[in-house]
Design a protein around this motif. Structure first.
Motif, short mmCIF file in Angstrom:
data_model
loop_
_atom_site.label_atom_id
_atom_site.label_comp_id
_atom_site.label_asym_id
_atom_site.label_seq_id
_atom_site.Cartn_x
_atom_site.Cartn_y
_atom_site.Cartn_z
N LEU A 71 39.57 9.48 -24.17
CA LEU A 71 39.57 9.94 -25.56
C LEU A 71 39.83 11.44 -25.57
O LEU A 71 39.16 12.20 -24.88
CB LEU A 71 38.24 9.63 -26.23
CG LEU A 71 37.89 8.16 -26.39
CD1 LEU A 71 36.76 7.98 -27.39
CD2 LEU A 71 39.08 7.34 -26.83
N GLY A 123 42.38 11.39 -34.28
CA GLY A 123 42.76 12.46 -35.21
C GLY A 123 42.73 13.80 -34.49
O GLY A 123 42.16 13.93 -33.41
N MET A 125 41.31 16.59 -35.41
CA MET A 125 40.05 17.34 -35.45
C MET A 125 39.23 17.02 -34.21
O MET A 125 39.31 15.91 -33.67
CB MET A 125 39.25 16.97 -36.70
CG MET A 125 39.84 17.51 -37.97
SD MET A 125 38.79 17.08 -39.36
CE MET A 125 39.59 18.00 -40.65
C1 SAM Z 1 33.42 18.27 -28.19
S1 SAM Z 1 34.77 17.31 -27.62
C2 SAM Z 1 35.55 18.41 -26.47
C3 SAM Z 1 36.66 19.17 -27.05
C4 SAM Z 1 37.21 20.22 -26.14
N1 SAM Z 1 37.38 21.41 -26.88
C5 SAM Z 1 38.54 19.92 -25.52
O1 SAM Z 1 39.21 20.86 -25.21
O2 SAM Z 1 38.89 18.77 -25.29
C6 SAM Z 1 34.01 16.15 -26.55
C7 SAM Z 1 34.79 14.88 -26.31
O3 SAM Z 1 34.79 14.09 -27.50
C8 SAM Z 1 35.99 13.33 -27.55
N2 SAM Z 1 36.69 13.70 -28.78
C9 SAM Z 1 36.41 14.69 -29.65
N3 SAM Z 1 37.28 14.71 -30.67
C10 SAM Z 1 38.14 13.69 -30.47
C11 SAM Z 1 39.27 13.17 -31.18
N4 SAM Z 1 39.69 13.71 -32.31
N5 SAM Z 1 39.91 12.11 -30.65
C12 SAM Z 1 39.51 11.54 -29.50
N6 SAM Z 1 38.44 11.98 -28.79
C13 SAM Z 1 37.77 13.04 -29.26
C14 SAM Z 1 36.81 13.68 -26.31
O4 SAM Z 1 36.58 12.73 -25.29
C15 SAM Z 1 36.24 15.04 -25.95
O5 SAM Z 1 36.43 15.33 -24.57
#
Ligand code: SAM
Length: 155
Positions: A71, A123, A125
């Protein structure tokens, strides 16, 4: 086809955990007659080493021969029926395991991205990893209802 959700952080209790439990239980129930599931959660915690260590631990939880979906907000977006069709196609091809990887604060390291068969986006975001878990659990349940022809998915 067994489903494993490999995710960072250990979570006990709270509203997200309760929702994940609800959707994965429903997925298990609906998926049984479709040869989909059950889905299990494999949590990892990297004490140090950042995304690279997380990737190592997440990949340790991916069964041999499994298809891996990471993801990632920069990945491919798809509709729920297409997601259901992807899972059904892999099941029909005799794939035994599908693993999903949810990253931590730094996202996924290159080692994990390189191993993944698909980078899937919910998405553009960025969502907290716990909400990504909930959304994935719901989409698995939704996929099962689409394949079962049940009226849960209305679009
Ligand atoms: C807080 S997010 C990390 C974002 C981080 N800034 C990056 O550079 O990837 C934590 C995890 O949630 C999942 N995630 C967050 N937003 C997502 C989205 N829009 N689509 C798919 N997975 C998402 C991903 O697996 C991601 O590594």
């Amino acid at each position: 086809m067994r489903i494993r959700i490999c995710a960072t952080g250990r979570v006990r209790g709270g509203p997200e955990a309760a929702l994940i439990d609800v959707y994965l239980t429903r997925f298990g129930r609906t998926g049984r007659s479709l040869s989909l599931g059950p889905a299990e959660l494999h949590e990892v915690e990297a004490k140090k080493g950042g995304a690279a260590e997380e990737a190592r631990l997440l990949l340790r939880g991916v069964p041999d021969g499994a298809r891996l979906i990471a993801l990632d907000e920069r990945g491919r977006q798809m509709g729920s029926p297409d997601f259901a069709g992807l899972l059904a196609g892999w099941r029909d091809d005799g794939i035994g395991d599908v693993a999903f990887a949810i990253g931590g604060a730094e996202g996924h390291a290159p080692e994990l991205r390189d191993r993944a068969d698909l980078l899937l986006s919910f998405g553009t975001m960025v969502w907290p990893h716990m909400l990504a878990r909930v959304m994935l659990a719901e989409q698995l349940y939704r996929a099962a209802t689409i394949l079962a022809g049940s009226p849960y998915h209305k679009a």
